[in-house]
Scaffold this motif. Structure first.
Motif, PDB file in Angstrom:
ATOM      1  N   VAL A   1      59.762  -5.282  17.334  1.00 54.75           N
ATOM      2  CA  VAL A   1      59.155  -4.004  16.979  1.00 54.75           C
ATOM      3  C   VAL A   1      59.780  -3.518  15.671  1.00 54.75           C
ATOM      4  O   VAL A   1      61.003  -3.540  15.523  1.00 54.75           O
ATOM      5  N   VAL A   2      58.936  -3.113  14.736  1.00 55.98           N
ATOM      6  CA  VAL A   2      59.431  -2.644  13.443  1.00 55.98           C
ATOM      7  C   VAL A   2      58.982  -1.199  13.253  1.00 55.98           C
ATOM      8  O   VAL A   2      57.806  -0.882  13.421  1.00 55.98           O
ATOM      9  N   VAL A   3      59.937  -0.334  12.938  1.00 55.91           N
ATOM     10  CA  VAL A   3      59.647   1.081  12.714  1.00 55.91           C
ATOM     11  C   VAL A   3      60.041   1.417  11.284  1.00 55.91           C
ATOM     12  O   VAL A   3      61.121   1.042  10.833  1.00 55.91           O
ATOM     13  N   ALA A   4      59.155   2.099  10.572  1.00 62.45           N
ATOM     14  CA  ALA A   4      59.467   2.475   9.199  1.00 62.45           C
ATOM     15  C   ALA A   4      59.417   3.983   9.058  1.00 62.45           C
ATOM     16  O   ALA A   4      58.604   4.647   9.703  1.00 62.45           O
ATOM     17  N   ARG A   5      60.297   4.494   8.224  1.00 64.32           N
ATOM     18  CA  ARG A   5      60.325   5.940   7.966  1.00 64.32           C
ATOM     19  C   ARG A   5      60.229   6.169   6.459  1.00 64.32           C
ATOM     20  O   ARG A   5      60.972   5.568   5.689  1.00 64.32           O
ATOM     21  N   MET A   6      59.314   7.040   6.063  1.00 68.62           N
ATOM     22  CA  MET A   6      59.116   7.342   4.645  1.00 68.62           C
ATOM     23  C   MET A   6      60.048   8.476   4.233  1.00 68.62           C
ATOM     24  O   MET A   6      60.593   9.190   5.076  1.00 68.62           O
TER      25      MET A   6
ATOM     26  N   ILE B   1      52.454  -2.209   8.449  1.00 67.67           N
ATOM     27  CA  ILE B   1      53.718  -2.879   8.174  1.00 67.67           C
ATOM     28  C   ILE B   1      53.439  -4.368   8.312  1.00 67.67           C
ATOM     29  O   ILE B   1      52.929  -4.799   9.352  1.00 67.67           O
ATOM     30  N   SER B   2      53.741  -5.116   7.298  1.00 65.49           N
ATOM     31  CA  SER B   2      53.525  -6.552   7.415  1.00 65.49           C
ATOM     32  C   SER B   2      54.802  -7.199   7.971  1.00 65.49           C
ATOM     33  O   SER B   2      55.885  -7.035   7.427  1.00 65.49           O
ATOM     34  N   ILE B   3      54.630  -7.899   9.094  1.00 68.15           N
ATOM     35  CA  ILE B   3      55.769  -8.560   9.745  1.00 68.15           C
ATOM     36  C   ILE B   3      55.523 -10.053   9.676  1.00 68.15           C
ATOM     37  O   ILE B   3      54.533 -10.546  10.221  1.00 68.15           O
ATOM     38  N   ASP B   4      56.394 -10.760   9.015  1.00 64.56           N
ATOM     39  CA  ASP B   4      56.254 -12.208   8.930  1.00 64.56           C
ATOM     40  C   ASP B   4      57.281 -12.848   9.863  1.00 64.56           C
ATOM     41  O   ASP B   4      58.476 -12.799   9.608  1.00 64.56           O
TER      42      ASP B   4
ATOM     43  N   ALA C   1      54.970  -1.121  14.058  1.00 64.57           N
ATOM     44  CA  ALA C   1      54.137  -2.301  14.284  1.00 64.57           C
ATOM     45  C   ALA C   1      54.974  -3.267  15.111  1.00 64.57           C
ATOM     46  O   ALA C   1      56.203  -3.144  15.162  1.00 64.57           O
ATOM     47  N   SER C   2      54.322  -4.199  15.801  1.00 56.57           N
ATOM     48  CA  SER C   2      55.107  -5.159  16.568  1.00 56.57           C
ATOM     49  C   SER C   2      54.417  -6.510  16.588  1.00 56.57           C
ATOM     50  O   SER C   2      53.218  -6.624  16.308  1.00 56.57           O
ATOM     51  N   LYS C   3      55.182  -7.528  16.912  1.00 57.03           N
ATOM     52  CA  LYS C   3      54.663  -8.886  16.950  1.00 57.03           C
ATOM     53  C   LYS C   3      55.424  -9.668  18.024  1.00 57.03           C
ATOM     54  O   LYS C   3      56.647  -9.566  18.108  1.00 57.03           O
ATOM     55  N   GLN C   4      54.671 -10.439  18.810  1.00 57.22           N
ATOM     56  CA  GLN C   4      55.333 -11.226  19.846  1.00 57.22           C
ATOM     57  C   GLN C   4      55.759 -12.588  19.296  1.00 57.22           C
ATOM     58  O   GLN C   4      55.029 -13.212  18.517  1.00 57.22           O
TER      59      GLN C   4
ATOM     60  N   GLU D   1      57.530  -6.054   5.195  1.00 56.87           N
ATOM     61  CA  GLU D   1      57.116  -5.488   3.917  1.00 56.87           C
ATOM     62  C   GLU D   1      56.110  -4.362   4.146  1.00 56.87           C
ATOM     63  O   GLU D   1      55.270  -4.450   5.046  1.00 56.87           O
ATOM     64  N   ILE D   2      56.254  -3.328   3.350  1.00 61.99           N
ATOM     65  CA  ILE D   2      55.298  -2.222   3.394  1.00 61.99           C
ATOM     66  C   ILE D   2      54.768  -2.031   1.987  1.00 61.99           C
ATOM     67  O   ILE D   2      55.541  -1.918   1.027  1.00 61.99           O
ATOM     68  N   ASP D   3      53.448  -2.037   1.887  1.00 62.59           N
ATOM     69  CA  ASP D   3      52.827  -1.877   0.582  1.00 62.59           C
ATOM     70  C   ASP D   3      52.732  -0.383   0.287  1.00 62.59           C
ATOM     71  O   ASP D   3      51.748   0.271   0.607  1.00 62.59           O
ATOM     72  N   ALA D   4      53.794   0.152  -0.282  1.00 63.39           N
ATOM     73  CA  ALA D   4      53.846   1.587  -0.576  1.00 63.39           C
ATOM     74  C   ALA D   4      54.570   1.772  -1.900  1.00 63.39           C
ATOM     75  O   ALA D   4      55.427   0.974  -2.249  1.00 63.39           O
TER      76      ALA D   4
END
Lengths: 162, 108
Positions: free
Chosen positions: A136-141, A64-67, A149-152, A83-86
């Protein structure tokens, strides 16, 4: 200048997950000054509970790309893009992306719901961050598979809802 | 609160199959419910709690918003355009109000 309310930020969830509802509330209200501020924040445990509620169990780390800025000078408005490249086809697509913040009064920030018509699983918004914390980012397909994924983000001046 | 006016940017034209970016903004205080006024009373929560985007009447994208979204919520996302038509955007306020904006797109 309006002040952030400390004790009132305690969420229902926190109380529910504490040992014994009423006792926990009482403790929360009589806690020594200084600790109050900490109690009003979401926590990693609370984030875990929200994730489990959404996808059943803790998902694996995924692409998961987190900007997000590494340092946010103003916590009132922190730009976020995910963004998710899917592929986004009727057979397989990204269904939800949920954004959580483990140091805010309540962990939920936003939940984006996609369909194949989006063409691309990507969205942006601006969020409040009260203090330095993990986003924190959670994605469900569409097939139920989940990833996270997460980012501080280091916050210089906390956003307290103003 | 100032008059609430949503703003949306959608390209006027797209080739069939193009994925276009849509940018939206609405002026709203997004009062979190965590703040106090000068006399120490909690200011009640009032936020935009849901946003939805439709194309030719069919919902294809939505967002649940919580108090951690900044004031004047900005949301951008994408749409794959296969035919000409009309986008509808709706913002739902805690007070029950619904703000709506429409934009049409042609095939280039």
């Amino acid at each position: 200048m309006l002040e952030m309310q400390d004790s009132g930020g305690t969420s229902r969830r926190r109380v529910l997950f504490s040992l014994g509802g009423a006792a926990a509330v009482a403790t929360g209200l009589t806690v020594v000054p200084g600790l109050g501020a900490r109690l009003a924040r979401a926590s990693e445990t609370e984030v875990t509970e929200v994730i489990k509620e959404m996808v059943g169990e803790m998902p694996a780390e995924g692409a998961i790309s987190i900007d997000l800025p590494e340092i946010a000078e103003n916590g009132n408005t922190v730009p976020l893009s995910v963004e998710i490249d899917a592929p986004m086809t009727a057979d397989s697509y990204v269904q939800d992306i949920m954004v959580l913040a483990d140091g805010n009064p309540s962990p939920r920030v936003a939940q984006f719901r996609f369909t194949p018509m989006n063409g691309k699983a990507s969205a942006s918004t601006r969020m409040r961050l009260v203090q330095t914390q993990n986003v924190v980012v959670v994605a469900r397909m569409s097939d139920g598979q989940a990833m996270m994924a997460s980012k501080q983000v280091k916050v210089t001046i906390g956003g307290c809802g103003g | 609160m100032a008059k609430i006016r949503p703003r949306v940017r959608v390209p006027g034209k797209a080739a069939a199959g193009d994925v276009v970016e849509i940018k939206t903004l609405i002026n709203h205080t997004m009062e979190s419910g965590h703040r106090k006024d000068e006399s120490g009373n909690t200011i009640p929560r009032q936020i935009i709690n849901r946003f939805e985007a439709l194309f030719n009447g069919q919902e294809f994208f939505s967002v649940d918003l919580h108090p951690s979204v900044s004031s004047n919520p900005y949301i951008s996302f994408f749409a794959k355009v296969d035919e000409a038509g009309e986008f509808t955007f709706r913002w739902h306020d805690d007070d029950g109000s619904v703000y709506e904006e429409t934009k049409s797109i042609e095939l280039a």
